[in-house]
Structures are given as C-alpha cells and as structure tokens.
Design a protein around this motif. Sequence first.
Motif, PDB file in Angstrom:
ATOM      1  N   GLY A 205     -18.056 -24.655 -26.525  1.00  0.00           N
ATOM      2  CA  GLY A 205     -17.340 -23.810 -25.572  1.00  0.00           C
ATOM      3  C   GLY A 205     -18.213 -23.364 -24.417  1.00  0.00           C
ATOM      4  O   GLY A 205     -17.782 -23.336 -23.268  1.00  0.00           O
ATOM      5  N   ILE A 206     -19.465 -23.025 -24.702  1.00  0.00           N
ATOM      6  CA  ILE A 206     -20.391 -22.578 -23.666  1.00  0.00           C
ATOM      7  C   ILE A 206     -20.707 -23.714 -22.694  1.00  0.00           C
ATOM      8  O   ILE A 206     -20.753 -23.513 -21.474  1.00  0.00           O
ATOM      9  CB  ILE A 206     -21.680 -22.024 -24.303  1.00  0.00           C
ATOM     10  N   VAL A 207     -20.924 -24.914 -23.224  1.00  0.00           N
ATOM     11  CA  VAL A 207     -21.270 -26.066 -22.386  1.00  0.00           C
ATOM     12  C   VAL A 207     -20.136 -26.393 -21.421  1.00  0.00           C
ATOM     13  O   VAL A 207     -20.355 -26.658 -20.228  1.00  0.00           O
ATOM     14  CB  VAL A 207     -21.613 -27.289 -23.256  1.00  0.00           C
ATOM     15  N   VAL A 208     -18.883 -26.371 -21.917  1.00  0.00           N
ATOM     16  CA  VAL A 208     -17.726 -26.671 -21.058  1.00  0.00           C
ATOM     17  C   VAL A 208     -17.666 -25.683 -19.898  1.00  0.00           C
ATOM     18  O   VAL A 208     -17.523 -26.079 -18.731  1.00  0.00           O
ATOM     19  CB  VAL A 208     -16.414 -26.622 -21.873  1.00  0.00           C
ATOM     20  N   HIS A 209     -17.786 -24.397 -20.212  1.00  0.00           N
ATOM     21  CA  HIS A 209     -17.710 -23.381 -19.159  1.00  0.00           C
ATOM     22  C   HIS A 209     -18.895 -23.484 -18.193  1.00  0.00           C
ATOM     23  O   HIS A 209     -18.733 -23.314 -16.979  1.00  0.00           O
ATOM     24  CB  HIS A 209     -17.677 -21.992 -19.789  1.00  0.00           C
ATOM     25  N   SER A 210     -20.078 -23.771 -18.721  1.00  0.00           N
ATOM     26  CA  SER A 210     -21.286 -23.820 -17.889  1.00  0.00           C
ATOM     27  C   SER A 210     -21.203 -24.927 -16.846  1.00  0.00           C
ATOM     28  O   SER A 210     -21.634 -24.747 -15.702  1.00  0.00           O
ATOM     29  CB  SER A 210     -22.526 -24.017 -18.773  1.00  0.00           C
ATOM     30  N   VAL A 211     -20.684 -26.075 -17.225  1.00  0.00           N
ATOM     31  CA  VAL A 211     -20.548 -27.184 -16.275  1.00  0.00           C
ATOM     32  C   VAL A 211     -19.576 -26.803 -15.159  1.00  0.00           C
ATOM     33  O   VAL A 211     -19.831 -27.050 -13.972  1.00  0.00           O
ATOM     34  CB  VAL A 211     -20.083 -28.468 -16.982  1.00  0.00           C
ATOM     35  N   VAL A 212     -18.455 -26.178 -15.544  1.00  0.00           N
ATOM     36  CA  VAL A 212     -17.429 -25.810 -14.554  1.00  0.00           C
ATOM     37  C   VAL A 212     -17.972 -24.788 -13.566  1.00  0.00           C
ATOM     38  O   VAL A 212     -17.817 -24.938 -12.338  1.00  0.00           O
ATOM     39  CB  VAL A 212     -16.169 -25.264 -15.260  1.00  0.00           C
ATOM     40  N   ILE A 213     -18.634 -23.726 -14.059  1.00  0.00           N
ATOM     41  CA  ILE A 213     -19.141 -22.682 -13.163  1.00  0.00           C
ATOM     42  C   ILE A 213     -20.280 -23.213 -12.302  1.00  0.00           C
ATOM     43  O   ILE A 213     -20.428 -22.855 -11.129  1.00  0.00           O
ATOM     44  CB  ILE A 213     -19.585 -21.425 -13.958  1.00  0.00           C
ATOM     45  N   GLY A 214     -21.094 -24.120 -12.871  1.00  0.00           N
ATOM     46  CA  GLY A 214     -22.169 -24.735 -12.097  1.00  0.00           C
ATOM     47  C   GLY A 214     -21.624 -25.612 -10.978  1.00  0.00           C
ATOM     48  O   GLY A 214     -22.131 -25.592  -9.856  1.00  0.00           O
ATOM     49  N   LEU A 215     -20.574 -26.372 -11.287  1.00  0.00           N
ATOM     50  CA  LEU A 215     -19.951 -27.237 -10.279  1.00  0.00           C
ATOM     51  C   LEU A 215     -19.378 -26.413  -9.136  1.00  0.00           C
ATOM     52  O   LEU A 215     -19.547 -26.746  -7.959  1.00  0.00           O
ATOM     53  CB  LEU A 215     -18.849 -28.067 -10.940  1.00  0.00           C
ATOM     54  N   SER A 216     -18.733 -25.322  -9.473  1.00  0.00           N
ATOM     55  CA  SER A 216     -18.143 -24.443  -8.458  1.00  0.00           C
ATOM     56  C   SER A 216     -19.222 -23.849  -7.557  1.00  0.00           C
ATOM     57  O   SER A 216     -19.065 -23.786  -6.334  1.00  0.00           O
ATOM     58  CB  SER A 216     -17.343 -23.333  -9.140  1.00  0.00           C
ATOM     59  N   MET A 217     -20.329 -23.419  -8.149  1.00  0.00           N
ATOM     60  CA  MET A 217     -21.422 -22.843  -7.375  1.00  0.00           C
ATOM     61  C   MET A 217     -22.094 -23.898  -6.506  1.00  0.00           C
ATOM     62  O   MET A 217     -22.439 -23.645  -5.349  1.00  0.00           O
ATOM     63  CB  MET A 217     -22.445 -22.212  -8.315  1.00  0.00           C
ATOM     64  N   GLY A 218     -22.293 -25.091  -7.053  1.00  0.00           N
ATOM     65  CA  GLY A 218     -22.945 -26.155  -6.295  1.00  0.00           C
ATOM     66  C   GLY A 218     -22.143 -26.622  -5.098  1.00  0.00           C
ATOM     67  O   GLY A 218     -22.708 -27.069  -4.099  1.00  0.00           O
ATOM     68  N   ALA A 219     -20.821 -26.510  -5.197  1.00  0.00           N
ATOM     69  CA  ALA A 219     -19.964 -26.941  -4.086  1.00  0.00           C
ATOM     70  C   ALA A 219     -19.825 -25.874  -3.004  1.00  0.00           C
ATOM     71  O   ALA A 219     -19.353 -26.151  -1.899  1.00  0.00           O
ATOM     72  CB  ALA A 219     -18.582 -27.310  -4.613  1.00  0.00           C
ATOM     73  N   SER A 220     -20.255 -24.638  -3.304  1.00  0.00           N
ATOM     74  CA  SER A 220     -20.123 -23.543  -2.343  1.00  0.00           C
ATOM     75  C   SER A 220     -21.152 -23.670  -1.223  1.00  0.00           C
ATOM     76  O   SER A 220     -22.288 -24.084  -1.433  1.00  0.00           O
ATOM     77  CB  SER A 220     -20.308 -22.206  -3.062  1.00  0.00           C
ATOM     78  N   GLU A 221     -20.732 -23.287  -0.028  1.00  0.00           N
ATOM     79  CA  GLU A 221     -21.632 -23.250   1.125  1.00  0.00           C
ATOM     80  C   GLU A 221     -21.662 -21.844   1.710  1.00  0.00           C
ATOM     81  O   GLU A 221     -21.931 -21.640   2.883  1.00  0.00           O
ATOM     82  CB  GLU A 221     -21.196 -24.277   2.172  1.00  0.00           C
ATOM     83  N   ASN A 222     -21.378 -20.867   0.855  1.00  0.00           N
ATOM     84  CA  ASN A 222     -21.305 -19.470   1.264  1.00  0.00           C
ATOM     85  C   ASN A 222     -22.445 -18.687   0.608  1.00  0.00           C
ATOM     86  O   ASN A 222     -22.371 -18.329  -0.575  1.00  0.00           O
ATOM     87  CB  ASN A 222     -19.953 -18.882   0.844  1.00  0.00           C
ATOM     88  N   PRO A 223     -23.544 -18.403   1.339  1.00  0.00           N
ATOM     89  CA  PRO A 223     -24.678 -17.662   0.769  1.00  0.00           C
ATOM     90  C   PRO A 223     -24.288 -16.292   0.227  1.00  0.00           C
ATOM     91  O   PRO A 223     -24.878 -15.809  -0.743  1.00  0.00           O
ATOM     92  CB  PRO A 223     -25.649 -17.531   1.943  1.00  0.00           C
TER      93      PRO A 223
END
Length: 351
Positions: A205-223
């Motif tokens: 469960g932790i791994v699934v959520h971690s990938v999703v939140i990491g992907l969202s952060m990596g795609a952001s261009e808002n400091p």
Amino acid sequence: MLYCFGAHIFCVILSLASFPGSLTRSKQECSSKHEGKCHDKNKALKLKIIAIFCILVTSMLGICLPIFSGAVPALNPNGDLFAIVKAFASGVILATGYMHVLPDSFDDLTSPCLPERPWHKFPFTTFVAMLSAVFTLMVDSFSISFFKKKLSAVSSEGGDPREPKELENVGGYDHHHAHGMLVTTGVNAEQLLRHRVVAQVLELGIVVHSVVIGLSMGASENPCTIRPLMAALCFHQLFEGMGLGGCILQAEYGFKVKAIMIFFFSVTTPFGIVLGIGLSKVYSDTSPTSLIVEGILNAVSAGLLNYMALVDLLAADFMGPKLQSRVRLQLWAFVAVLLGAGGMSVMAIWA
C-alpha cells in the motif's frame, strides 16, 4: 502474490480509463492543479533534485531506525518505548490514508476535467477504497489460513512448530538467525507468519501511494507547491518508515529480504519524482486518463492503508495482552497515536 495483485490493479484501471466517454475532455475549462502565479520551471527542477535526495535519506533513516534498534536496549521490540513509537507511527499511517490519500483521490475523480457521467454521478473513491479494504482483508485471511494448515501439518508430523520450512516461502526466512530469535523472543511460527503478512501488505500500500505522489510532484513546475510538499513528504516518509520498519523488525526476516524491503520503500517516492520529471513534457495532470489512474490508485492505497492501520497495527496492539494489562502504557500509546495522526493531518495544509 501481493505484488502480482498490484499488476492486476493497473490492468483494471487502464481498462476503466479507456472505456467510451472517459477520454473526452469536459466542456469546462481545466487548469492544472500545479499552475499559478508561482511558475518557474528551472527553480522547480532544482527543488525537485533536492527533494529526491532529502526524501531518500529520510526514508532510509525512518525505516532503518526500528530495524537496527537492537543495539539500543530501550528500543527493544518488547520494550515500552518501542510500543509508544510504533503507536505514533501507526497514527501517521492512519492519517496518511484518511487525510492525504483519500482527499487526493476525491480531487482526481471529481475533477471538472472528467465527464459528468459516470464520474460525477457515483462516489468511485469511497467505493474503490471499500473494495480495497475488503480485498486486503481477504488476502490477510486467506494467507494466514493457508499457512496455518501447513504449520498444523508440520506439527502433526512431529516437527518443531516454531521452525517450519514453510516459513521459507513467506519471504526470506533465515534458518539459523530466526531460530535463535524465536527462542529468545518467545514468538511462535503462527505469530511470526502474521507479522510477515502484515509487513508485506503494508509495504504494498505504501509503495503504490509513494509512486503516485512522487509522480505528481515530479510533474509540477510550481516551486510554491514543491517547497512545502517536500517538507511534508520528508516528515511523512520518516514516520511512515518507522511504522513499516517496526513491522519488518517483528517479522524477523533475513538480511536479504530486509534489504529488499528497505530498498523499495526508500526509492519509490524518489523514483516517482524522477519519472514525473521525465514525463513532464507529455504528462498532463488534467488529462482524463491520468486523473482516473491516479484517482483509483489513490483510492486503492487509501483503503489498504486505513485497513492496515486500524486492524493490523492499532487493533492488534491495543487489544493485545501487553497494553490490555497496563492501563498507563495504554494511555500513553493513545496519546502517541493522536500526536502522530494530528501531526500528519496538519501536514495536509502544506501538502
């Protein structure tokens, strides 16, 4: 078996995301949740690189603290301090499911970028989270039942029920090390099996959520979004890692399996950030496909985390003989749960 389940989830999500009507953008104008006045691609990239290393270090620190706590007598798994720290970490995991993952799923699956039908007519987030919790219960129950039968068979044949060969199939059984641990800690094979199933399901469960939140952060261009999110994720990974590390310690895995579980927990969020950076040119957080995939994955993770936190971590400890026989320790553990859940809930403001 548990990781194969993760692959099946992706197949189901992709089929849902591609059914007729789901890929047609809503007539309403959609704006990225990461865009705004604070938009600087170069500055955001620097912050994301810093976040990768900070999150990696805090993740490794959090999960390794309980595992290598044997050198500190006060942090022995049978000690009072360990019980309080574990209760605090369990509160963090509970708040992660309710205050971070579940709201993110609601935001994704009720986005104006998705068509009115069926996404705005049915509460998919709570439905998927409910199914995820029930399925986690099924995996939990069937796994225990299956290996209990094998343990009974070994015992009836005159073997040592504390040291069955079947435990080798539950991930990295270290024969010589574990035998000594079983004797010194008084943990029988059935309890050990329970701890191992809990550790594996919780990590999934932790791994699934971690990938999703990491992907969202990596795609952001808002400091302005990345900076507070980085602090929240470091706090989150540190104490969530402590909760998982405590479960791994109680599972008494061999060195190889411990190393694998530490590795996957530590690198999943940084991997998600790197993936988000690489896909930032083609990834759109407002596209129907990405919203559906992220939303359903978050709902699955929320159901799993909430079940694990309440049933396998908190209920198992608070209803166990140790806390039930000592009211004062039980009260301190409740305070620790509230502090962990409260601290993680406050982090939702910046995340």
